[in-house]
Enzyme design. Structure first.
Site, PDB file in Angstrom:
ATOM      1  N   ASN A   9      42.406  36.049  47.147  1.00  0.00           N
ATOM      2  CA  ASN A   9      41.771  37.180  46.476  1.00  0.00           C
ATOM      3  C   ASN A   9      41.106  38.003  47.567  1.00  0.00           C
ATOM      4  OD1 ASN A   9      40.248  38.958  45.008  1.00  0.00           O
ATOM      5  ND2 ASN A   9      38.842  37.421  44.166  1.00  0.00           N
ATOM      6  N   LYS A  11      39.700  40.803  47.404  1.00  0.00           N
ATOM      7  CA  LYS A  11      38.537  41.600  46.968  1.00  0.00           C
ATOM      8  C   LYS A  11      38.640  43.024  47.556  1.00  0.00           C
ATOM      9  CE  LYS A  11      36.008  37.356  46.386  1.00  0.00           C
ATOM     10  NZ  LYS A  11      34.732  36.668  46.305  1.00  0.00           N
ATOM     11  N   HIS A  96      37.292  37.960  36.718  1.00  0.00           N
ATOM     12  CA  HIS A  96      36.700  37.376  37.930  1.00  0.00           C
ATOM     13  C   HIS A  96      35.177  37.474  37.832  1.00  0.00           C
ATOM     14  CE1 HIS A  96      35.322  37.022  42.072  1.00  0.00           C
ATOM     15  NE2 HIS A  96      36.377  36.237  42.225  1.00  0.00           N
ATOM     16  N   GLU A  98      32.938  38.399  39.797  1.00  0.00           N
ATOM     17  CA  GLU A  98      32.322  39.662  40.250  1.00  0.00           C
ATOM     18  C   GLU A  98      32.528  40.761  39.211  1.00  0.00           C
ATOM     19  OE1 GLU A  98      34.206  39.499  44.069  1.00  0.00           O
ATOM     20  OE2 GLU A  98      32.932  37.770  44.519  1.00  0.00           O
ATOM     21  N   GLU A 167      36.076  28.909  38.686  1.00  0.00           N
ATOM     22  CA  GLU A 167      35.284  29.316  39.854  1.00  0.00           C
ATOM     23  C   GLU A 167      33.803  29.284  39.489  1.00  0.00           C
ATOM     24  OE1 GLU A 167      37.683  31.868  42.808  1.00  0.00           O
ATOM     25  OE2 GLU A 167      36.932  33.196  41.268  1.00  0.00           O
ATOM     26  N   GLY A 173      31.569  32.571  47.620  1.00  0.00           N
ATOM     27  CA  GLY A 173      31.035  33.286  48.773  1.00  0.00           C
ATOM     28  C   GLY A 173      29.738  32.709  49.303  1.00  0.00           C
ATOM     29  N   SER A 211      34.339  29.147  47.775  1.00  0.00           N
ATOM     30  CA  SER A 211      34.107  28.612  49.128  1.00  0.00           C
ATOM     31  C   SER A 211      35.175  27.615  49.574  1.00  0.00           C
ATOM     32  CB  SER A 211      32.703  28.016  49.250  1.00  0.00           C
ATOM     33  OG  SER A 211      31.730  29.045  49.112  1.00  0.00           O
TER      34      SER A 211
HETATM   35  P1  PGA Z   1      35.262  32.722  48.154  1.00  0.00           P
HETATM   36  O1  PGA Z   1      35.689  33.606  46.873  1.00  0.00           O
HETATM   37  O2  PGA Z   1      36.459  31.869  48.516  1.00  0.00           O
HETATM   38  O3  PGA Z   1      34.935  33.726  49.221  1.00  0.00           O
HETATM   39  O4  PGA Z   1      34.111  31.891  47.728  1.00  0.00           O
HETATM   40  C1  PGA Z   1      36.483  33.059  45.861  1.00  0.00           C
HETATM   41  C2  PGA Z   1      36.737  34.094  44.782  1.00  0.00           C
HETATM   42  O5  PGA Z   1      35.834  34.872  44.473  1.00  0.00           O
HETATM   43  O6  PGA Z   1      37.832  34.159  44.197  1.00  0.00           O
END
Ligand code: PGA
Length: 250
Positions: A9, A11, A96, A98, A167, A173, A211
């Site tokens: 992803n 982003k 997602h 976010e 998630e 993150g 992560s």
């Molecule tokens: P991350 O993000 O691996 O940077 O924690 C995962 C995601 O948001 O899909």
């Protein structure tokens, strides 16, 4: 055996030139393997570039990070499913964390998006997961069940196309990932609910995200019931991405 899915992803990173540069470094080392697939959730403006670069490369899929549920109209800034298809996407992230927590997206909207994505012939990857407060309050499974509720009423044949990404919000993150055992427990609960909803639960893919790094990827996919990984930060570097997608299947 269903293939493991390694989904990056990106982003709000890697515009068309950056995406091209990433693939120039990643693809020469990519070896298709029957037991795994590699998906790229690219920014909408980069989807066509990625799709063109991976044409004819087996085991690779291009996805989009968000769609609107209407096929067209006065929705400034949005991308429709037909537009994503035209750009070469065959999958779409829905809900997602976010989108939910930064942009205020609701379960109702996630449900409309899943339906639009399915109607457009794309694979929806529905993201679910609890916040830290919800986890500490013992509400993880309630939250995940509520979020999965948007799948109620979808016919079994369509549910078979749906993927889920678990998630935990507190793991995205932050450098803090769920332990493989904790994640596997939630995955089992998700699978049980998919069966209750009438889906072919064992055939459906449930990915873990939050992560994920080269150091923890193999242990996560080594758990029964973790069918792949959705990776943000570590998917942006071709070398760490290569290490993740090339890791051993336990
Ligand atoms: P991350 O993000 O691996 O940077 O924690 C995962 C995601 O948001 O899909």
């Amino acid at each position: 055996m269903k293939p493991l899915i390694f989904a990056g992803n990106w982003k709000m990173h890697l515009g068309p030139a950056g995406a091209r540069g990433f693939l120039d470094r990643f693809l020469p080392h990519y070896r298709p393997a029957g037991d795994r697939e590699v998906w790229f959730f690219a920014p909408a403006v980069s989807a066509a570039t990625v799709a063109a670069a991976v044409t004819g490369v087996s085991g690779v899929r291009v996805g989009i990070q968000n769609v609107h549920w209407e096929p067209k109209g006065a929705f400034t800034g949005e991308t429709s499913v037909p537009m994503a298809v035209e750009a070469g996407a065959t999958a779409a992230l829905v809900g997602h964390s976010e989108r939910r927590h930064v942009f205020g997206e609701t379960d109702r909207e996630a449900g409309l998006k899943v339906q639009a994505v399915l109607a457009g012939g794309l694979v929806p990857l529905l993201c679910v997961g609890e916040t830290l407060a919800e986890r500490e309050g013992g509400r993880t499974l309630d939250v995940v069940r509520r979020q999965l509720g948007v799948l109620r009423g979808i016919p079994a044949a369509d549910l078979a196309q749906v993927g889920i990404a678990y998630e935990p919000v507190w793991a995205i993150g932050t450098g803090r990932n769920a332990t493989p055992e904790d994640a596997a427990q939630v995955h089992a609960a998700i699978r049980a609910q998919l069966a209750e909803l009438g889906g072919p639960a064992d055939a459906m893919s449930i990915l873990y995200g939050g992560s994920v790094k080269p150091e923890n990827a193999a242990a996560l996919v080594g758990e029964a019931g973790i069918d792949g990984l959705l990776v943000g930060g570590a998917s942006l570097d071709p070398e760490s991405w290569r290490a993740i997608v090339g890791g051993a299947r336990n």
